[in-house]
Structure formats: structure tokens, C-alpha cells
Design a protein around this motif. Sequence first.
Motif, PDB file in Angstrom:
ATOM      1  N   PRO A 119       0.815  -1.232   0.000  1.00  0.00           N
ATOM      2  CA  PRO A 119       0.000   0.000   0.000  1.00  0.00           C
ATOM      3  C   PRO A 119       0.843   1.274   0.000  1.00  0.00           C
ATOM      4  O   PRO A 119       0.486   2.259  -0.664  1.00  0.00           O
ATOM      5  N   LEU A 120       1.977   1.247   0.714  1.00  0.00           N
ATOM      6  CA  LEU A 120       2.876   2.404   0.714  1.00  0.00           C
ATOM      7  C   LEU A 120       3.448   2.639  -0.679  1.00  0.00           C
ATOM      8  O   LEU A 120       3.583   3.791  -1.117  1.00  0.00           O
ATOM      9  N   VAL A 123      -6.913  -0.128   1.737  1.00  0.00           N
ATOM     10  CA  VAL A 123      -6.634  -1.416   2.362  1.00  0.00           C
ATOM     11  C   VAL A 123      -7.868  -1.853   3.132  1.00  0.00           C
ATOM     12  O   VAL A 123      -8.345  -1.127   4.018  1.00  0.00           O
ATOM     13  N   LEU A 124      -8.408  -3.010   2.769  1.00  0.00           N
ATOM     14  CA  LEU A 124      -9.433  -3.653   3.578  1.00  0.00           C
ATOM     15  C   LEU A 124      -8.690  -4.546   4.567  1.00  0.00           C
ATOM     16  O   LEU A 124      -8.120  -5.573   4.188  1.00  0.00           O
ATOM     17  N   LEU A 125      -8.663  -4.148   5.829  1.00  0.00           N
ATOM     18  CA  LEU A 125      -7.911  -4.866   6.857  1.00  0.00           C
ATOM     19  C   LEU A 125      -8.888  -5.660   7.717  1.00  0.00           C
ATOM     20  O   LEU A 125      -9.663  -5.093   8.480  1.00  0.00           O
ATOM     21  N   HIS A 126      -8.854  -6.985   7.589  1.00  0.00           N
ATOM     22  CA  HIS A 126      -9.844  -7.839   8.247  1.00  0.00           C
ATOM     23  C   HIS A 126      -9.587  -8.045   9.734  1.00  0.00           C
ATOM     24  O   HIS A 126     -10.497  -8.436  10.464  1.00  0.00           O
ATOM     25  N   ASN A 127      -8.356  -7.854  10.171  1.00  0.00           N
ATOM     26  CA  ASN A 127      -8.090  -7.962  11.606  1.00  0.00           C
ATOM     27  C   ASN A 127      -7.006  -6.974  11.998  1.00  0.00           C
ATOM     28  O   ASN A 127      -6.306  -6.436  11.143  1.00  0.00           O
ATOM     29  N   ILE A 128      -6.913  -6.690  13.296  1.00  0.00           N
ATOM     30  CA  ILE A 128      -5.826  -5.863  13.814  1.00  0.00           C
ATOM     31  C   ILE A 128      -5.172  -6.638  14.946  1.00  0.00           C
ATOM     32  O   ILE A 128      -5.856  -7.313  15.730  1.00  0.00           O
ATOM     33  N   THR A 140       2.683  -3.340  15.647  1.00  0.00           N
ATOM     34  CA  THR A 140       2.490  -1.882  15.684  1.00  0.00           C
ATOM     35  C   THR A 140       3.199  -1.214  14.510  1.00  0.00           C
ATOM     36  O   THR A 140       2.653  -0.323  13.853  1.00  0.00           O
ATOM     37  N   SER A 141       4.414  -1.684  14.223  1.00  0.00           N
ATOM     38  CA  SER A 141       5.182  -1.111  13.114  1.00  0.00           C
ATOM     39  C   SER A 141       4.496  -1.378  11.776  1.00  0.00           C
ATOM     40  O   SER A 141       4.407  -0.491  10.916  1.00  0.00           O
ATOM     41  N   LEU A 142       3.993  -2.608  11.605  1.00  0.00           N
ATOM     42  CA  LEU A 142       3.317  -2.950  10.353  1.00  0.00           C
ATOM     43  C   LEU A 142       1.998  -2.195  10.210  1.00  0.00           C
ATOM     44  O   LEU A 142       1.616  -1.792   9.101  1.00  0.00           O
ATOM     45  N   THR A 143       1.306  -2.001  11.329  1.00  0.00           N
ATOM     46  CA  THR A 143       0.059  -1.245  11.278  1.00  0.00           C
ATOM     47  C   THR A 143       0.332   0.190  10.827  1.00  0.00           C
ATOM     48  O   THR A 143      -0.410   0.751  10.005  1.00  0.00           O
ATOM     49  N   LYS A 144       1.393   0.790  11.362  1.00  0.00           N
ATOM     50  CA  LYS A 144       1.767   2.145  10.942  1.00  0.00           C
ATOM     51  C   LYS A 144       2.050   2.180   9.440  1.00  0.00           C
ATOM     52  O   LYS A 144       1.710   3.139   8.746  1.00  0.00           O
ATOM     53  N   LEU A 145       2.671   1.099   8.939  1.00  0.00           N
ATOM     54  CA  LEU A 145       2.970   0.997   7.513  1.00  0.00           C
ATOM     55  C   LEU A 145       1.683   0.922   6.698  1.00  0.00           C
ATOM     56  O   LEU A 145       1.504   1.630   5.705  1.00  0.00           O
ATOM     57  N   ILE A 146       0.749   0.070   7.134  1.00  0.00           N
ATOM     58  CA  ILE A 146      -0.525  -0.092   6.427  1.00  0.00           C
ATOM     59  C   ILE A 146      -1.320   1.201   6.425  1.00  0.00           C
ATOM     60  O   ILE A 146      -1.990   1.551   5.444  1.00  0.00           O
ATOM     61  N   SER A 161      -4.837   8.086  13.627  1.00  0.00           N
ATOM     62  CA  SER A 161      -4.949   8.012  12.169  1.00  0.00           C
ATOM     63  C   SER A 161      -6.303   8.555  11.708  1.00  0.00           C
ATOM     64  O   SER A 161      -7.359   8.080  12.150  1.00  0.00           O
ATOM     65  N   PRO A 162      -6.298   9.552  10.802  1.00  0.00           N
ATOM     66  CA  PRO A 162      -7.552  10.153  10.329  1.00  0.00           C
ATOM     67  C   PRO A 162      -8.162   9.438   9.115  1.00  0.00           C
ATOM     68  O   PRO A 162      -9.210   9.857   8.620  1.00  0.00           O
ATOM     69  N   ASN A 163      -7.508   8.406   8.620  1.00  0.00           N
ATOM     70  CA  ASN A 163      -7.937   7.802   7.350  1.00  0.00           C
ATOM     71  C   ASN A 163      -8.547   6.413   7.517  1.00  0.00           C
ATOM     72  O   ASN A 163      -8.506   5.588   6.604  1.00  0.00           O
ATOM     73  N   VAL A 164      -9.115   6.125   8.695  1.00  0.00           N
ATOM     74  CA  VAL A 164      -9.744   4.824   8.950  1.00  0.00           C
ATOM     75  C   VAL A 164     -11.251   4.944   8.762  1.00  0.00           C
ATOM     76  O   VAL A 164     -11.880   5.878   9.265  1.00  0.00           O
TER      77      VAL A 164
END
Length: 401
Positions: free
Chosen positions: A110-111, A122-127, A153-159, A182-185
Motif C-alpha cells: 500500500p505504501l 486497504v481492507l484490513l480484516h483484523n488488527i 504496531t510497526s506494520l500497522t503504521k505501515l498499512i 490516524s484520520p484515514n480509517v
Amino acid sequence: MKLAIVTAYPPSKVTLNEYAYHLVKQFRQKEEITELVLLTDRTEGEKDIEFKEFGCKITVKECWSFNSYKNLFSVTKAINNTQPDAVLFNLQFMKFGDKKIAAALGLMLPLVCKLKKIPNIVLLHNILEEVDLGSAGFTSNKVMQKIYGFIGTSLTKLILKADVVAVTMQKYVNILELKYLSPNVELIPHGTFEILDEPDYTLPEGPLQIMTFGKFGTYKKVEGMIEAVELVRAKTGLDLEVVIAGTDNPNVPGYLAKVQEDYKHVPNVRFTGYVEESEVPKLFNESAVVVFPYTSTTGSSGVLHQAGSYGKAVVMPDLGDLALLIQDEGYKGEFFDPTSVESLANAIEGIVTNESYRLFLARANYKAATAHPMSQIADMYLEQFNKIIEKKTTHSAVLSS
């Protein structure tokens, strides 16, 4: 719009392939979509893109493999070659592999799209904040769980570098906004695969089928379900059949074969193996109860939405995400303690011995399932893409003026 979707896709055995199939089925019928480009995992069989409904052109590019370290580059190359107007990623954290580096590299895609200025969601099915790492098959080691937490946490920031990250539960929106600012969720419900005509709720002659459906061996285990049905048989004398539909989780190869061997003395236990899309309606229609033998949850349940669309009573563990889903979307079921076989037996017994209660649950779940058809979910994604494109267009106009 030429829309690319990065996803596993049938006949793939990688998770979320069924979800992609039903999303594609709806996207291709939308007037705004001129072509769908499926950037999929490599499979031996041909991709299932034969739909009876009229729709747009579908192009399949098999460009990644589970646990390959080359996925970041091969998918980027496919995006460069196909030149889509927008990209949708159908993801969870172990989408591209169960090896840490392979998984992480895939989640950088996505980056890459953001840097290329390609509108992407990104459709993220789980966190990972809501995943029990031990039960879900990641690790039971406390030190490793902390390491996974840091990596997660690092990967979530990337996504979250994507233009928009869509999640299927309001709880996930709240966590991502609070922890990552994050304002884009955006909340986009899971949706129901097929909205069918309301069933008559009758069952076929013969044994009552107690069915579970999924990929088993990590947090989905079937031993307790088999033992629970044995208890119900002994107590009620009812003719019950256990139907275990699906395959091993890729992290636990051989799990179902071992269960089948260990419980070969138990009568009326049927293992279906992989279920083709065309076989799904028969599987659900013939079931009296759908059981979720989970020890933890990793997000919104596609099987619950399917069970609802076929008008089925369900038995579910009293766990956070499933309980919230019931509250948020209106599903109803009989709950059990996931640590107790007796509790599961009582839940199953409460339905199979009470026809009016089974029908009450079945009708309530059909009603809940019809509230969010997959066609509506596809529209919600298109609305988000249009907002992204409009924002980028406005930004470019301001810069050029």
C-alpha cells in the motif's frame, strides 16, 4: 475506473479468497468499473471468474506466492504493467506468508501505491491489538508476544500509509484512531456474500447436521465439538451428525487428518475437505446448527454472515469480537464457554431440542444478514475511491495554479 484488487482468489487455499470472490462478483456489475484486474496468488487450477451475471472484463495476473520474499517486487511490477486507476488490498497480517519477513514485505505494497500516487484502499480484516497471539497460532511465548506486538504496531503504521484503511468493526476504528491518531480509517461492514430469498427453514430428512466451516487447527479446533455432540446424543437420544467442512489452516498441516484418526470410533462424523463455491449452498441448507468452535477471534466472521444468509441458528463462543458483532449487526445465537465441552453441549442441546427456538434464531440471523448485502459494500468502496480521486485532483489543481 480500472480497478486492481490484490488478493488471494479461488481456488487458492490462502485466507480471504472466498471474500474476494464475492467482492469481485459485485464489483464487476458496477457501471463505474470498466475493468477488474485481479493481482492474485499463483495456484495450480484456473481462477474462478465464470459469473452468470453481465459484467465488466476481468484480467487475472498471478503475481505472488505465499511466503515468497519477492512479492513486493512482483506485485509492484504487475501494477506497473497493468496501470490501474485504483488499487484495493484485501488483507490481514499473514496474507502474504506466515514467515515474518515475507509477511512484512507484502504489507509494504500500500505504501508503494501511495508513493506512486495511485488511489488505494486497504481492507484490513483484523488488527493485531485484538488477536490472541497464542490461540491464533502466532506464538505462546510471552517474550515473543511482546516482539510480535512491536512488529505488529510497526506494520500497522505501515498499512496506515494507505489513502484509506477500511475495517469491518467499529471497535477497530476506535482502536486505530486512538492508538495511531490516524484520520484515514473508515468503517465498512463485512457484508453478506449472497442475499437469498428467505428460506422456509425446514430441514432434510435424516440426522440433524451440526456443522462447522473454516480452516482448522489454530484457534478453530473441532475436538470439543465432536465430544459435545457425543454428550448431546447420550443425553437426548437424538440422531445427530457432525459435519466438519473445510481444510487445515496452512500453519497446522495434518491437523484434520489427526482428528479424523483420533475420533474414528465416534459414529456420524463427516469430514468434507475443501468446499467448492458451488457446494456451499447445499452444505448450509442441510445444516440444523452452525457451530463456531473458536478459542479466540481474529475479526468479523464471514461464516457467520453466510450462516445468516441461509437462515441458520448458530452456536458461538462468548468472546469479544463475536459478541460485539452480534450487538452491532443484530445476529443472535446461543453462547458457550470456549474452555468447556459441557457448555458447548448445553448450547447445542438448547437448539436441537427446541424447534421454536431454532426457528427464532434462524429468522433473526437471516434478517441481520440481509441488512448489508455485498452489492452495498462494493458501493461503499467505490464511494471511498471517488473521494480519494477527487481529493487528489483538487490537490493537483491547487499545486499547478
